[in-house]
Design an enzyme around this catalytic site. Structure first.
Site, PDB file in Angstrom:
ATOM      1  N   CYS A 111     -35.524 -26.420  64.077  1.00  0.00           N
ATOM      2  CA  CYS A 111     -36.228 -27.638  64.507  1.00  0.00           C
ATOM      3  C   CYS A 111     -37.756 -27.481  64.550  1.00  0.00           C
ATOM      4  O   CYS A 111     -38.493 -28.400  64.173  1.00  0.00           O
ATOM      5  CB  CYS A 111     -35.702 -28.137  65.844  1.00  0.00           C
ATOM      6  SG  CYS A 111     -35.791 -26.959  67.201  1.00  0.00           S
ATOM      7  N   ASP A 345     -37.629 -36.990  65.868  1.00  0.00           N
ATOM      8  CA  ASP A 345     -36.680 -35.943  66.244  1.00  0.00           C
ATOM      9  C   ASP A 345     -36.052 -35.318  65.001  1.00  0.00           C
ATOM     10  O   ASP A 345     -35.434 -36.021  64.198  1.00  0.00           O
ATOM     11  CB  ASP A 345     -35.597 -36.569  67.133  1.00  0.00           C
ATOM     12  CG  ASP A 345     -34.722 -35.536  67.819  1.00  0.00           C
ATOM     13  OD1 ASP A 345     -34.762 -34.361  67.412  1.00  0.00           O
ATOM     14  OD2 ASP A 345     -34.008 -35.904  68.767  1.00  0.00           O
ATOM     15  N   HIS A 347     -33.582 -33.260  65.057  1.00  0.00           N
ATOM     16  CA  HIS A 347     -32.200 -32.869  65.375  1.00  0.00           C
ATOM     17  C   HIS A 347     -31.183 -33.896  64.863  1.00  0.00           C
ATOM     18  O   HIS A 347     -30.411 -34.482  65.629  1.00  0.00           O
ATOM     19  CB  HIS A 347     -32.036 -32.680  66.886  1.00  0.00           C
ATOM     20  CG  HIS A 347     -32.947 -31.650  67.462  1.00  0.00           C
ATOM     21  ND1 HIS A 347     -34.197 -31.934  67.929  1.00  0.00           N
ATOM     22  CD2 HIS A 347     -32.774 -30.324  67.624  1.00  0.00           C
ATOM     23  CE1 HIS A 347     -34.773 -30.826  68.367  1.00  0.00           C
ATOM     24  NE2 HIS A 347     -33.928 -29.833  68.193  1.00  0.00           N
TER      25      HIS A 347
END
Length: 493
Positions: A111, A345, A347
């Site tokens: 990430c 994000d 993820h």
């Protein structure tokens, strides 16, 4: 035979982990984000207003867009187009195997590399496309799965608004010659922009040949003792990005360089030397610079006194975002509203896209909806990014950053002021604290001195009570200077 069996086990393990992470992170785009109608929204130096006569919140799922007048909906649409146009880089699976491992996905560990890619991508977009550019197809992204923005509703409102404006004035009639000239110029410019849009994304493709792809970043990370599957911190990623740009062989990238702050300090002489260095071709020309400043905004937790400073930084036109997040999860912070940070994000596990093919699909590289997070949840470790096209831009950026710091200092009561440095000086020899030729600006500290020659600026973290500065090269170290102090928790710039 034994080696083959081991490889098969690793592949099965990798597939299992990919399936698990895909299920684990599939909810990321399914949550709603709400924006206040009464507060401005900042996105990478641009400000948007959603203000209406009614109070309350605006959901990004479009459920209450019908309550907004046409003028305001236009601003909502502009914000949405701007946000979606930023390049979004997420977990991927089933890409070519990473050298030295059996991994074909970065789910669960990549990430921070992804948020670093997003920050670098924004810097390259400013360089090649400019801040005003938006992707023409931004509003065409199908976002039905995310239960977020409703493009159809926004388009209806915008169409209604445009129709009302058309009815109020006589249309300007252009001759066929002028229409043809404008169309050609517009088409040429759009074609150029689309070429660069695709080229920038291709540099971040998940293949061994992509200049800033995951495979290349991992190779550069090996020099820092990192391997595929490790967790990478914001400071380490900053140095990896610098190395990746230095090693890039594409002629288009020869006009860009990356500077990473040392011990939280940006030395102007070093930045300008980088900008004025010769191109590989021997052509004398200044380079654009992306400045990366790894910082720690507190001790174990982020100090809330930094909120206004972070907001001020994200309000600057030179800012390309922040590699940050919350503990164990990295996010790319690109803006804010009130005390909440707006982020993209990484993820979200998506399938591999081969960017080497012509007209590869672009949709998965653009985020359909923004997310928000309270500043108090932010992890203190982060890397702040700036882009300066010219030496003059760098000088202006230095002045703007100083102004942000001064304004923040004045807004906080003296008893609550703590230590964080923004230091300006002539160069390395004059950048030591308390030098007479240095502007030592301690954010949240009452006394500071200003000089006419501003050549470096530095960021220092707020240290928890009982903790002191570490040795050079280790600007913040838990328990530094105290015998027997617990824990090896360190942050390296």
């Amino acid at each position: 035979m034994e080696a083959t069996g081991t490889d098969e086990v690793e592949k099965i393990k990798s597939k299992f982990m990919s399936a698990w992470h895909n299920m684990k992170y599939s909810w990321v785009l399914k949550t709603k984000t709400y924006f206040s109608r009464n507060s401005p929204v900042f996105l990478l130096g641009k400000c948007y207003h959603f203000k209406t006569d009614e109070s309350g919140e605006l959901s990004t799922d479009g459920s209450n867009f019908d309550k907004i007048n046409a003028e305001i909906s236009g601003n909502v649409e502009e914000f949405r187009k701007d946000f979606i146009s930023r390049i979004w880089l997420t977990y991927r699976e089933e890409f070519p195997q990473i050298k030295g491992s059996a991994l074909t996905t970065d789910c669960g560990w990549g990430c921070t590399l992804r948020t670093g890619q997003m920050l670098l991508a924004q810097g390259l977009m400013l360089h090649f496309l400019g801040r005003a550019w938006v992707w023409p197809e931004a509003l065409d992204i199908d976002n039905s799965d995310s239960e977020s923005w409703t493009a159809h509703t926004v388009k209806k409102l915008t169409a209604s608004f445009e129709a009302s404006l058309t009815a109020e004035r006589e249309p300007k009639i252009l001759s066929n010659h002028h229409r043809g000239t404008l169309k050609r110029n517009c088409d040429d410019n759009e074609m150029r922009n689309e070429v660069y849009h695709r080229k920038i994304i291709s540099w971040f493709g998940d293949s061994p040949l992509a200049a800033f792809g995951l495979h290349q970043l991992i190779e550069h990370g090996k020099k820092s003792g990192k391997i595929a599957g490790d967790w990478y911190g914001p400071a380490v990623v900053a140095h990896i990005l610098r190395k990746a740009v230095e090693e890039a062989r594409d002629p288009e990238l020869q006009g860009v360089t990356v500077y990473v702050a040392q011990d939280c300090t940006v030395y102007s002489s070093d930045v300008i030397d980088r900008q004025c260095s010769l191109m590989d071709s021997g052509k004398a020309d200044t380079k654009a610079v992306i400045i990366l400043v790894p910082v720690r905004l507190g001790g174990e937790r982020t100090n809330m006194d930094y909120l206004e400073f972070v907001k001020g930084i994200l309000s600057l036109e030179y800012c390309v975002g922040i590699i940050g997040g919350k503990p164990k999860q990295s996010y790319y912070f690109a803006g804010f509203q009130d005390d909440s940070l707006i982020y993209m994000d990484p993820h979200y596990c998506q399938s591999f896209v081969d960017v080497s093919i012509k007209d590869f699909p672009l949709e998965s590289f653009h985020c359909p909806s923004p997310k928000k997070m309270s500043f108090k949840k932010m992890d203190p470790s982060c890397t702040i990014g700036f882009y300066c096209r010219t030496v003059q831009d760098f000088e202006k950026a230095s002045e703007e950053i100083t102004k942000v710091g001064v304004q923040v200092t004045r807004s906080i009561p003296q008893p609550e002021r703590c230590v964080c440095a923004l230091r300006m000086g002539k160069g390395r020899e004059s950048a030591s604290p308390f030098s007479t030729d240095v502007l030592l600006f301690l954010v949240f500290i009452a006394a500071f001195t200003v000089t006419s020659n501003l050549a470096s600026f530095s960021f220092r973290p707020i240290l928890p009570v009982g903790e002191t500065w570490g040795e050079p090269g280790r600007p913040w170290e838990r328990g530094a200077g105290r015998a027997g102090a617990g824990g090896p928790t360190r942050w390296h710039s």
